[in-house]
Design a protein around this motif. Structure first.
Motif, PDB file in Angstrom:
ATOM      1  N   CYS A   1       0.888  -1.226   0.028  1.00  0.00           N
ATOM      2  CA  CYS A   1      -0.024  -0.054  -0.086  1.00  0.00           C
ATOM      3  C   CYS A   1       0.927   1.145   0.064  1.00  0.00           C
ATOM      4  N   LEU A   2       0.349   2.311  -0.781  1.00  0.00           N
ATOM      5  CA  LEU A   2       1.124   3.582  -0.740  1.00  0.00           C
ATOM      6  C   LEU A   2       0.027   4.336  -0.186  1.00  0.00           C
ATOM      7  N   CYS A   3       0.616   5.158   1.082  1.00  0.00           N
ATOM      8  CA  CYS A   3      -0.363   5.981   1.896  1.00  0.00           C
ATOM      9  C   CYS A   3       0.127   7.331   1.825  1.00  0.00           C
ATOM     10  N   VAL A   4      -0.387   8.421   1.408  1.00  0.00           N
ATOM     11  CA  VAL A   4      -0.050   9.740   1.422  1.00  0.00           C
ATOM     12  C   VAL A   4      -0.578  10.552   2.338  1.00  0.00           C
ATOM     13  N   LEU A   5       0.595  11.077   3.259  1.00  0.00           N
ATOM     14  CA  LEU A   5       0.200  11.790   4.209  1.00  0.00           C
ATOM     15  C   LEU A   5       0.434  13.342   3.887  1.00  0.00           C
TER      16      LEU A   5
ATOM     17  N   SER B   1       4.888  14.002  10.223  1.00  0.00           N
ATOM     18  CA  SER B   1       5.805  13.314  10.607  1.00  0.00           C
ATOM     19  C   SER B   1       5.451  12.291  12.041  1.00  0.00           C
ATOM     20  N   THR B   2       4.839  13.075  12.815  1.00  0.00           N
ATOM     21  CA  THR B   2       4.423  12.551  14.126  1.00  0.00           C
ATOM     22  C   THR B   2       3.301  11.332  13.826  1.00  0.00           C
ATOM     23  N   LEU B   3       2.443  11.517  12.942  1.00  0.00           N
ATOM     24  CA  LEU B   3       1.538  10.512  12.700  1.00  0.00           C
ATOM     25  C   LEU B   3       2.283   9.536  12.113  1.00  0.00           C
ATOM     26  N   ALA B   4       3.097   9.680  11.058  1.00  0.00           N
ATOM     27  CA  ALA B   4       3.911   8.678  10.332  1.00  0.00           C
ATOM     28  C   ALA B   4       4.663   7.891  11.360  1.00  0.00           C
ATOM     29  N   ARG B   5       5.128   8.459  12.501  1.00  0.00           N
ATOM     30  CA  ARG B   5       5.958   7.552  13.299  1.00  0.00           C
ATOM     31  C   ARG B   5       5.136   6.735  14.026  1.00  0.00           C
ATOM     32  N   LYS B   6       3.935   7.247  14.333  1.00  0.00           N
ATOM     33  CA  LYS B   6       3.093   6.335  15.149  1.00  0.00           C
ATOM     34  C   LYS B   6       2.236   5.197  14.453  1.00  0.00           C
ATOM     35  N   ILE B   7       2.002   5.637  13.004  1.00  0.00           N
ATOM     36  CA  ILE B   7       1.765   4.305  12.051  1.00  0.00           C
ATOM     37  C   ILE B   7       2.843   3.439  11.830  1.00  0.00           C
ATOM     38  N   PHE B   8       4.192   3.865  11.886  1.00  0.00           N
ATOM     39  CA  PHE B   8       5.256   2.928  11.844  1.00  0.00           C
ATOM     40  C   PHE B   8       5.219   1.968  12.868  1.00  0.00           C
ATOM     41  N   SER B   9       5.127   2.568  14.244  1.00  0.00           N
ATOM     42  CA  SER B   9       5.401   1.776  15.296  1.00  0.00           C
ATOM     43  C   SER B   9       4.096   0.780  15.492  1.00  0.00           C
TER      44      SER B   9
ATOM     45  N   LEU C   1       4.650   5.095   3.906  1.00  0.00           N
ATOM     46  CA  LEU C   1       4.053   6.095   4.352  1.00  0.00           C
ATOM     47  C   LEU C   1       4.990   7.544   3.651  1.00  0.00           C
ATOM     48  N   LEU C   2       4.249   8.015   2.849  1.00  0.00           N
ATOM     49  CA  LEU C   2       4.777   9.037   1.888  1.00  0.00           C
ATOM     50  C   LEU C   2       4.744  10.551   2.514  1.00  0.00           C
ATOM     51  N   ASP C   3       5.701  11.041   3.137  1.00  0.00           N
ATOM     52  CA  ASP C   3       5.522  12.203   3.948  1.00  0.00           C
ATOM     53  C   ASP C   3       5.831  13.482   3.430  1.00  0.00           C
TER      54      ASP C   3
ATOM     55  N   ARG D   1       1.028  -0.768 -10.616  1.00  0.00           N
ATOM     56  CA  ARG D   1       1.545  -1.890  -9.929  1.00  0.00           C
ATOM     57  C   ARG D   1       0.583  -2.884  -8.917  1.00  0.00           C
ATOM     58  N   LEU D   2      -0.889  -2.486  -9.191  1.00  0.00           N
ATOM     59  CA  LEU D   2      -1.839  -2.914  -8.429  1.00  0.00           C
ATOM     60  C   LEU D   2      -1.643  -3.032  -7.031  1.00  0.00           C
ATOM     61  N   LEU D   3      -1.514  -1.841  -6.219  1.00  0.00           N
ATOM     62  CA  LEU D   3      -1.423  -1.699  -4.953  1.00  0.00           C
ATOM     63  C   LEU D   3      -2.430  -1.047  -4.335  1.00  0.00           C
ATOM     64  N   GLY D   4      -2.530  -1.061  -3.249  1.00  0.00           N
ATOM     65  CA  GLY D   4      -3.340  -0.149  -2.280  1.00  0.00           C
ATOM     66  C   GLY D   4      -2.986   1.358  -2.379  1.00  0.00           C
ATOM     67  N   PHE D   5      -4.122   2.443  -2.316  1.00  0.00           N
ATOM     68  CA  PHE D   5      -3.695   3.545  -2.167  1.00  0.00           C
ATOM     69  C   PHE D   5      -4.595   4.239  -1.355  1.00  0.00           C
ATOM     70  N   CYS D   6      -4.237   5.123  -0.435  1.00  0.00           N
ATOM     71  CA  CYS D   6      -5.056   5.866   0.331  1.00  0.00           C
ATOM     72  C   CYS D   6      -4.357   7.273   0.654  1.00  0.00           C
ATOM     73  N   GLN D   7      -5.051   8.158   1.150  1.00  0.00           N
ATOM     74  CA  GLN D   7      -4.765   9.643   1.560  1.00  0.00           C
ATOM     75  C   GLN D   7      -5.105   9.915   3.086  1.00  0.00           C
ATOM     76  N   VAL D   8      -4.203  10.449   3.758  1.00  0.00           N
ATOM     77  CA  VAL D   8      -4.635  11.066   4.940  1.00  0.00           C
ATOM     78  C   VAL D   8      -4.275  12.450   4.933  1.00  0.00           C
ATOM     79  N   TYR D   9      -5.387  13.425   5.103  1.00  0.00           N
ATOM     80  CA  TYR D   9      -4.728  14.840   4.986  1.00  0.00           C
ATOM     81  C   TYR D   9      -5.129  15.437   6.602  1.00  0.00           C
ATOM     82  N   LEU D  10      -3.951  15.736   6.796  1.00  0.00           N
ATOM     83  CA  LEU D  10      -4.028  16.816   8.265  1.00  0.00           C
ATOM     84  C   LEU D  10      -4.374  18.198   8.118  1.00  0.00           C
ATOM     85  N   GLN D  11      -5.733  18.476   8.464  1.00  0.00           N
ATOM     86  CA  GLN D  11      -6.169  19.705   8.536  1.00  0.00           C
ATOM     87  C   GLN D  11      -5.615  20.707   9.677  1.00  0.00           C
ATOM     88  N   CYS D  12      -4.812  21.680   9.579  1.00  0.00           N
ATOM     89  CA  CYS D  12      -4.285  22.458  10.621  1.00  0.00           C
ATOM     90  C   CYS D  12      -4.457  23.930  10.045  1.00  0.00           C
TER      91      CYS D  12
END
Length: 345
Positions: free
Chosen positions: A13-17, A26-34, A130-132, A151-162
């Motif tokens: 999966c390719l997840c766009v942050l 980056s903070t969210l990426a570290r938590k997802i990674f863990s 996790l594409l940061d 490449r027949l992968l999963g794809f999703c996006q997380v938008y951090l609204q601030c």
């Protein structure tokens, strides 16, 4: 459905942050990674700020301050595309080292090290990138979607609204803050994911990141990623001729509307010069400079639209494109007018 190449990675999966600088990506990426790593996934963070050389950021800033819109995208896009190419090469053959002169090789090696399998079952574990990055234009995000389809992968996006103020405040508390004007400019440029307008952005969620994200917010992110892994994209149908017709139609519409707006701005500038009692020869010089600038601007705008439109799957927001473009021309017009008036006082 096309078959995967021999040795290629499946269940990935390719997840766009995306979001403003200091929004919390980056903070969210570290938590997802863990969390993902504890679940046995192979996961890595792809930090564009580390991968793309500082020189490219300087070039982008210089180019974005000019009216040459076509050149504005060219070099910057090459670096971004190099990141995706390295990801694709890894997906096709993880055993072969990937490299590119356009990205930081040390930073890329660190990304790959996090994906090395550990244990007998690791080769078959879900793979998450996790594409940061800010990903402020839809076209930037669409390139990631295109790779997922290919490449027949999963794809999703997380938008951090601030909000702007929170991002500026957080940035100032960093060890190496970026200039505040960079955030200010990003606020003007950022176009958040819009599933209603772009069907390819349907696997997206928006989180309010002004305060700390809740456990409920984080669970939504993990559910989104799990869903994307379970529902990989398939290649889009080839409708090249229709896309070409849509691109030309959009370009013609944008340039026509921009031309009308530019004419009004030129007229306003000439009126201002006259009110400042500019001499006839100075008026003629001003008119020549403004019309030459307008012609160059419209020429480059058309080329930019023809380059950028292919990512659109539904009707393009022509008014938005024109508005953004006219803001650039208006700055150039004001510069020419101010210089002419001051030179001939």
């Amino acid at each position: 459905m096309a078959a995967q190449e021999t040795g290629s990675v499946s269940n990935a999966c390719l997840c766009v942050l995306c979001g403003l600088p200091a929004a919390g990506k980056s903070t969210l990426a570290r938590k997802i990674f863990s969390t993902a790593a504890q679940s046995g996934w192979r996961v890595t963070v792809v930090p564009y700020d580390d991968l793309i050389p500082e020189r490219a950021f300087r070039i982008r800033a210089e180019e974005e301050s000019s009216v040459k819109l076509q050149e504005m995208h060219t070099e910057w896009k090459l670096h971004r595309q190099a990141v995706l190419l390295c990801i694709e090469q890894f997906l096709m053959n993880p055993e072969v080292p990937q490299s590119s002169s356009l990205i930081n090789s040390t930073a890329w090696e660190q990304c790959i090290q996090a994906l090395q399998p550990h244990g007998l079952k690791a080769d078959h574990a879900p793979l998450l990138f996790l594409l940061d990055d800010n990903f402020y234009y839809p076209s930037m995000r669409y390139e990631v979607c295109q790779l997922a389809r290919k490449r027949l992968l999963g794809f999703c996006q997380v938008y951090l609204q601030c909000d702007r103020e929170s991002c500026i405040s957080r940035n100032q508390s960093r060890c190496q803050p970026i200039p505040t004007e960079v955030i200010e400019e990003m606020v003007k440029r950022l176009e958040s994911p819009n599933p209603q307008k772009n069907s390819w952005e349907k696997n997206s969620i928006s989180l309010n990141a002004a305060d700390s994200l809740s456990e409920c917010d984080f669970q939504r992110v993990m559910d989104l990623i799990s869903s994307a892994l379970s529902n990989p994209l398939s290649p889009a149908e080839d409708n090249t001729e229709q896309k070409e017709a849509d691109r030309l139609k959009c370009a013609n519409s944008v340039v026509h509307q921009a031309d009308q707006a530019c004419r009004r701005l030129v007229s306003e500038a000439m009126k201002t010069a006259k009110e400042n009692q500019s001499q006839p020869e100075h008026m003629r010089s001003l008119a020549a400079q403004l019309n030459e600038s307008k012609a160059t601007f419209l020429h480059d705008l058309r080329k930019q639209v023809l380059q950028e439109v292919p990512y659109i799957e539904e009707d393009t927001n022509v008014e938005h494109i024109v508005k953004k473009a006219i803001e650039i021309f208006e700055e150039k017009k004001n510069e020419i007018l101010s210089r002419t008036i001051s030179e001939h006082k």
